[in-house]
Design a protein around this motif. Structure first.
Motif, PDB file in Angstrom:
ATOM      1  N   TRP A  61      52.037  43.264  18.156  1.00  0.00           N
ATOM      2  CA  TRP A  61      51.743  44.380  17.585  1.00  0.00           C
ATOM      3  C   TRP A  61      52.913  45.948  17.125  1.00  0.00           C
ATOM      4  N   GLU A  89      47.199  38.206  20.734  1.00  0.00           N
ATOM      5  CA  GLU A  89      46.092  39.547  21.311  1.00  0.00           C
ATOM      6  C   GLU A  89      45.134  39.697  20.411  1.00  0.00           C
ATOM      7  N   TRP A 116      42.512  41.062  20.583  1.00  0.00           N
ATOM      8  CA  TRP A 116      41.636  41.895  21.360  1.00  0.00           C
ATOM      9  C   TRP A 116      42.878  43.720  21.329  1.00  0.00           C
ATOM     10  N   CYS A 117      43.259  42.885  21.907  1.00  0.00           N
ATOM     11  CA  CYS A 117      44.421  44.391  21.750  1.00  0.00           C
ATOM     12  C   CYS A 117      44.584  45.572  20.763  1.00  0.00           C
ATOM     13  N   LEU A 129      42.534  48.676  22.076  1.00  0.00           N
ATOM     14  CA  LEU A 129      43.958  49.358  23.495  1.00  0.00           C
ATOM     15  C   LEU A 129      44.185  50.360  21.708  1.00  0.00           C
ATOM     16  N   ARG A 139      39.781  52.479  23.124  1.00  0.00           N
ATOM     17  CA  ARG A 139      41.058  52.977  24.087  1.00  0.00           C
ATOM     18  C   ARG A 139      41.926  54.436  23.374  1.00  0.00           C
ATOM     19  N   VAL A 156      45.437  53.729  24.166  1.00  0.00           N
ATOM     20  CA  VAL A 156      46.055  53.472  24.811  1.00  0.00           C
ATOM     21  C   VAL A 156      46.993  52.998  24.621  1.00  0.00           C
ATOM     22  N   ASN A 215      46.525  33.444  25.970  1.00  0.00           N
ATOM     23  CA  ASN A 215      47.491  33.933  27.244  1.00  0.00           C
ATOM     24  C   ASN A 215      46.742  34.211  28.183  1.00  0.00           C
ATOM     25  N   TYR A 239      45.440  35.867  32.005  1.00  0.00           N
ATOM     26  CA  TYR A 239      46.757  36.224  33.619  1.00  0.00           C
ATOM     27  C   TYR A 239      46.036  36.679  35.034  1.00  0.00           C
ATOM     28  N   GLU A 272      50.918  32.666  27.586  1.00  0.00           N
ATOM     29  CA  GLU A 272      51.759  33.531  28.580  1.00  0.00           C
ATOM     30  C   GLU A 272      50.012  33.815  30.044  1.00  0.00           C
ATOM     31  N   TRP A 321      55.054  34.959  31.390  1.00  0.00           N
ATOM     32  CA  TRP A 321      55.650  36.409  31.520  1.00  0.00           C
ATOM     33  C   TRP A 321      55.875  37.221  32.279  1.00  0.00           C
ATOM     34  N   GLU A 373      57.479  47.233  29.179  1.00  0.00           N
ATOM     35  CA  GLU A 373      55.739  47.384  29.124  1.00  0.00           C
ATOM     36  C   GLU A 373      54.417  48.200  28.514  1.00  0.00           C
ATOM     37  N   TRP A 374      54.440  48.386  26.642  1.00  0.00           N
ATOM     38  CA  TRP A 374      53.981  49.137  26.353  1.00  0.00           C
ATOM     39  C   TRP A 374      53.845  50.529  27.352  1.00  0.00           C
ATOM     40  N   PHE A 419      56.834  42.755  34.709  1.00  0.00           N
ATOM     41  CA  PHE A 419      57.092  41.291  34.834  1.00  0.00           C
ATOM     42  C   PHE A 419      57.711  39.777  34.925  1.00  0.00           C
TER      43      PHE A 419
HETATM   44  C1  GBH Z   1      50.276  40.524  27.437  1.00  0.00           C
HETATM   45  O1  GBH Z   1      48.939  41.398  27.431  1.00  0.00           O
HETATM   46  C2  GBH Z   1      50.813  40.967  26.202  1.00  0.00           C
HETATM   47  O2  GBH Z   1      50.796  40.130  25.012  1.00  0.00           O
HETATM   48  C3  GBH Z   1      52.349  41.674  26.748  1.00  0.00           C
HETATM   49  O3  GBH Z   1      53.018  41.915  25.952  1.00  0.00           O
HETATM   50  C4  GBH Z   1      52.109  41.954  27.917  1.00  0.00           C
HETATM   51  O4  GBH Z   1      53.775  42.362  28.454  1.00  0.00           O
HETATM   52  C5  GBH Z   1      51.599  41.429  28.782  1.00  0.00           C
HETATM   53  O5  GBH Z   1      50.467  40.825  28.785  1.00  0.00           O
HETATM   54  C6  GBH Z   1      51.663  42.343  30.375  1.00  0.00           C
HETATM   55  O6  GBH Z   1      50.963  43.586  30.361  1.00  0.00           O
HETATM   56  O7  GBH Z   1      43.753  48.346  31.194  1.00  0.00           O
HETATM   57  O8  GBH Z   1      41.969  48.574  29.532  1.00  0.00           O
HETATM   58  O9  GBH Z   1      44.679  48.928  29.289  1.00  0.00           O
HETATM   59  C7  GBH Z   1      48.145  40.444  29.186  1.00  0.00           C
HETATM   60  C8  GBH Z   1      46.264  40.854  28.005  1.00  0.00           C
HETATM   61  C9  GBH Z   1      44.693  43.033  28.519  1.00  0.00           C
HETATM   62  C10 GBH Z   1      46.346  43.181  30.037  1.00  0.00           C
HETATM   63  C11 GBH Z   1      44.993  44.049  28.291  1.00  0.00           C
HETATM   64  C12 GBH Z   1      46.449  43.831  30.203  1.00  0.00           C
HETATM   65  C13 GBH Z   1      45.032  45.990  29.843  1.00  0.00           C
HETATM   66  C14 GBH Z   1      43.567  46.550  29.340  1.00  0.00           C
HETATM   67  N1  GBH Z   1      45.921  42.846  28.749  1.00  0.00           N
HETATM   68  N2  GBH Z   1      44.927  44.807  29.987  1.00  0.00           N
HETATM   69  S1  GBH Z   1      43.385  48.367  30.518  1.00  0.00           S
END
Ligand code: GBH
Length: 491
Positions: A127, A176, A178-179, A183, A187, A189, A315, A317, A381, A431, A438-439, A447
């Motif tokens: 990213w 990822e 998609w992110c 994102l 979105r 963000v 990855n 969760y 992850e 992870w 955390e972004w 985490f």
């Molecule tokens: C991972 O993404 C990342 O690779 C890592 O860098 C990060 O630290 C870790 O997760 C923990 O978050 O609410 O609309 O913003 C995980 C996949 C997909 C999870 C988007 C969070 C948020 C959608 N992510 N999701 S939104």
């Protein structure tokens, strides 16, 4: 012996922890690094929850030996980390100079891992796009430029790889996508923060840009893999692939529209990338949803995209319940919820709204991926953020019961997927090694299996680290050979 009754993973199973460059390194202006899109974004007021940025993070650029000593103390087999493109090519582009100091840092890092018997598992892009490429031509939006620059960067990274290629055998192109697309350009963000939502951003078009960016990410990945296969693979014998994010999707109830909705969610969350890469086409549902807005591959590109991953990287969760309806295209125009029809919650709520425990979903997802894409799976992850952990005193935070329970469930699902369902799984990276940046959540969400005191940068192992160390110790056959009994002559 009790050990014999414990089901076992492969002898060469890679377990360990994952991190990403921007989330841990800090030292953003050190040794010739150029700026990335996350530098400025994270420093912009309002972009992160607590105002945190990546300037220091867990100070891992300076403390890398300490981090590796920690990994060693945990007895991991592998460590997944990412390279910062801006350290290797500060301005990013194919005609820009390569920064030997950046290469030296990662070369030393890889050396230190190998010295400690830890397999390096390297992500090229997690990213942090060089700001120079965004400013010059729009970064991921510009196909002709960005694909060529990513391929060139991969090659530059392989300078590192080449020096240690006999022992470095696992590469991920992108983390990822998609992110990155949704994102960052939908979105808004995440950096670069583009969106049609004018409360959030002055620039961007969420109805077109994410689909274009995703397309360019897929091509960048595919052409980097092509280069690797043509110029490096034969002599180095490594594997290369991509890793996607995606969570299991369960129909809210058994009505046909909700069953279809759950599949549509998987098509957009995962199939958007995995279908072209492993099957050779975008999911038909996406074509139907987007029409002309979904870019098309030329025949020549498609030949490069299809089959462009040596394995399946994931990855994951959580799990969502899916209801038909809504107009969020990034979720396949469906509604996601954790609340069952009877009003109960799917699992334990994490600190972030998007995450609840549901280990059965992890097992179901692994089975789905195995049946659909038919590739060995690397879980790259998986993890949990304990609610309000940031406000607890250190000793309390170290006793991270909810995270331990999450990993208990995840490891049980993992071993069942392998031994009962026959899914070919090659790795599990939790992870994360450390609490870190955390972004968009800044430092508010933790985490890590290791607590980081951000005032002192001291690291404190949590109970979850101990759980994973013990569990993998018991479930991977040991490669220690029996010590021969010394003869009197040798003594
Ligand atoms: C991972 O993404 C990342 O690779 C890592 O860098 C990060 O630290 C870790 O997760 C923990 O978050 O609410 O609309 O913003 C995980 C996949 C997909 C999870 C988007 C969070 C948020 C959608 N992510 N999701 S939104």
């Amino acid at each position: 012996m009790a050990a014999q009754s414990v089901p076992q993973l492969r002898k060469d199973f890679l377990w360990g922890f994952a991190t990403a460059s921007f989330q841990i390194e800090g030292s953003l202006d050190t040794d010739g690094r150029g700026p990335s899109i996350w530098d400025g974004f994270s420093r912009t007021p309002g972009k992160t929850l607590d105002g945190g940025n990546g300037d220091v993070a867990t100070d891992s650029y300076r403390r890398y030996k300490e981090d590796i000593a920690l990994l060693k103390s945990y007895g991991v087999k592998a460590y997944r980390f990412s390279l910062s493109w801006s350290r290797i090519i500060p301005l990013g582009g194919r005609n820009d100079p390569v920064n030997e100091q950046g290469i030296a840092f990662y070369s030393n890092f890889i050396d230190e891992l190998i010295k400690n018997g830890i397999v390096p598992f390297v992500t090229l892009y997690h990213w942090d796009l060089p700001q120079g490429l965004h400013d010059r031509y729009g970064g991921w939006l510009n196909k002709e430029e960005v694909v060529a620059d990513f391929v060139n960067y991969s090659k530059a990274s392989f300078i590192c790889f080449e020096r240690f290629g006999d022992r470095v055998k696992h590469w991920l192109t992108l983390n990822e996508p998609w992110c990155v697309a949704v994102l960052g350009y939908g979105r808004g963000v995440f950096a670069p923060g583009r969106s049609s939502d004018r409360n959030r951003s002055t620039e961007g078009d969420s109805s077109t840009e994410p689909w274009i960016v995703a397309h360019n990410l897929i091509l960048s990945h595919a052409y980097a893999v092509k280069l690797y296969r043509e110029e490096f693979k034969a002599k180095q014998g490594g594997v290369i692939g991509i890793t996607l994010n995606g969570d299991w999707a369960i129909p809210y109830d058994d009505s046909p529209e909700n069953v279809a909705a759950a599949q549509a969610t998987l098509d957009v969350a995962i199939g958007w990338y995995a279908d072209p890469i492993y099957l050779g086409f975008y999911p038909p549902y996406m074509k139907q949803m987007l029409g002309e807005r979904l870019p098309e591959f030329t025949a020549e590109e498609l030949a490069v995209v299809k089959g462009s991953s040596d394995f399946y990287g994931q990855n994951t969760y959580t799990t969502n319940l899916i209801k038909a309806g809504g107009n969020d295209e990034f979720q396949g125009n469906n509604i996601q919820t954790f609340t069952r029809p009877d009003g109960t919650q799917l699992g334990t709520q994490a600190h972030c709204a998007w995450l609840q425990t549901y280990p059965e979903g992890f097992r179901a997802l692994l089975n789905y991926l195995w049946k659909r894409y038919k590739m060995p799976i690397y879980v790259t992850e998986n993890g949990f953020a304990v609610k309000n952990e940031n406000s607890l005193p250190i000793e309390k935070a170290q006793n991270d019961t909810d995270r331990v329970e999450y990993f208990e469930g995840a490891t049980e699902s993992l071993i069942k997927a392998v031994t009962e369902d026959g899914v070919d799984i090659r790795s599990y990276f939790a992870w994360s090694l450390l609490d870190n940046f955390e972004w968009a959540d800044g430092y508010d969400t933790r985490f890590g299996v290791t607590y980081v005191d951000y005032k002192t940068q001291q690291r404190y192992p949590k109970a979850s680290a101990k759980f994973l160390v013990k569990w993998f110790g018991e479930h991977i056959p040991s490669d220690k050979v029996e010590e021969p009994v010394p003869t009197s002559k040798e003594q």
